[in-house]
Design an enzyme around this catalytic site. Structure first.
Site, PDB file in Angstrom:
ATOM      1  N   CYS A 101       0.818  -1.172  -0.018  1.00  0.00           N
ATOM      2  CA  CYS A 101      -0.056   0.108   0.014  1.00  0.00           C
ATOM      3  C   CYS A 101       0.941   1.176  -0.014  1.00  0.00           C
ATOM      4  CB  CYS A 101      -1.088  -0.018   1.153  1.00  0.00           C
ATOM      5  SG  CYS A 101      -1.839   1.372   1.510  1.00  0.00           S
ATOM      6  N   HIS A 143      -9.019  -3.893  -1.649  1.00  0.00           N
ATOM      7  CA  HIS A 143      -8.296  -3.030  -0.972  1.00  0.00           C
ATOM      8  C   HIS A 143      -8.308  -1.758  -1.207  1.00  0.00           C
ATOM      9  CE1 HIS A 143      -3.779  -1.996   0.031  1.00  0.00           C
ATOM     10  NE2 HIS A 143      -4.346  -1.105  -0.228  1.00  0.00           N
ATOM     11  N   GLU A 144      -8.692  -1.239  -2.248  1.00  0.00           N
ATOM     12  CA  GLU A 144      -8.957   0.114  -2.268  1.00  0.00           C
ATOM     13  C   GLU A 144     -10.141   0.637  -1.637  1.00  0.00           C
ATOM     14  OE1 GLU A 144      -6.615   2.098  -3.333  1.00  0.00           O
ATOM     15  OE2 GLU A 144      -5.430   0.299  -4.133  1.00  0.00           O
ATOM     16  N   HIS A 147      -9.932   1.603   1.929  1.00  0.00           N
ATOM     17  CA  HIS A 147      -9.526   2.877   2.216  1.00  0.00           C
ATOM     18  C   HIS A 147     -10.708   3.713   2.512  1.00  0.00           C
ATOM     19  CE1 HIS A 147      -5.286   2.853   1.864  1.00  0.00           C
ATOM     20  NE2 HIS A 147      -5.333   1.964   0.617  1.00  0.00           N
TER      21      HIS A 147
HETATM   22 NI    NI Z   1      -3.694   0.890  -0.096  1.00  0.00          NI
END
Ligand code: NI
Length: 179
Positions: A101, A143-144, A147
């Site tokens: 990341c 993953h994104e 966030h």
């Molecule tokens: Ni990330």
């Protein structure tokens, strides 16, 4: 178009739940996405979420039209701008895979993710997006989108012995210093 500073783990702005976008195809949204694209490319990232540059909105970008030097063996994921996303896990269970990341520079960890998902949302013009994907594509989206709810990948790990420095875990990897 500007390369913006990427916030690093420890910054409380990475822990917020991002706000939904309410107006599409605005100058502000186009500028945000252009800055995110420039910032992601400058860092050789596989994706980037607006909170990583301090913008409290549900906007993520991911994908490239060519293999990513940080993930040379990963399949190509189409370039995508995804706004106000919703993820639904599908049958197929979970699988572990290595993630890095840009907000956690220098490290990689093995993270469990749903192996198959459907995701919906909008592009920056407000046109709906609806895809069913698996493997690396599914991993990048999860993953994104994490966030956008204030989650960084280490908080998804179940075995922290599987967290380490990229240069140690993957000694030959090009551009390892860029992650
Ligand atoms: Ni990330």
């Amino acid at each position: 178009m500007t390369v913006r500073d990427i916030l690093k783990m420890g910054d409380p702005r990475l822990l917020r739940v991002a706000q939904p976008v309410t107006e599409f195809d605005t100058d502000a949204l186009h500028t945000l996405v252009a800055d995110m694209v420039d910032t992601m490319h400058a860092a050789s990232g596989a994706g980037l979420a607006a909170p990583q540059i301090g913008v409290d909105l549900q906007v993520v970008i991911f994908g490239t039209d060519a293999p990513n030097p940080r993930y040379p063996d990963a399949p190509v994921v189409p370039r995508t701008v995804l706004v106000n996303p919703v993820i639904m896990p599908l049958d197929g269970g979970e699988e572990d895979g290595w993630e890095g990341c840009l907000s956690v520079p220098g490290l990689r960890g093995r993270v469990p993710r749903w192996s198959r998902i459907r995701y919906t949302g909008f592009d920056l013009y407000g046109d709906p997006l609806d895809r069913t994907v698996d493997g690396f594509h599914a991993r990048v989206v999860q993953h994104e989108c994490d966030h956008l709810i204030g989650r960084l990948y280490p908080t998804r790990m179940r075995d922290l012995t599987q967290l380490g420095f990229t240069e140690v875990l993957f000694p030959g990897l090009d551009a390892a210093e860029d992650d």
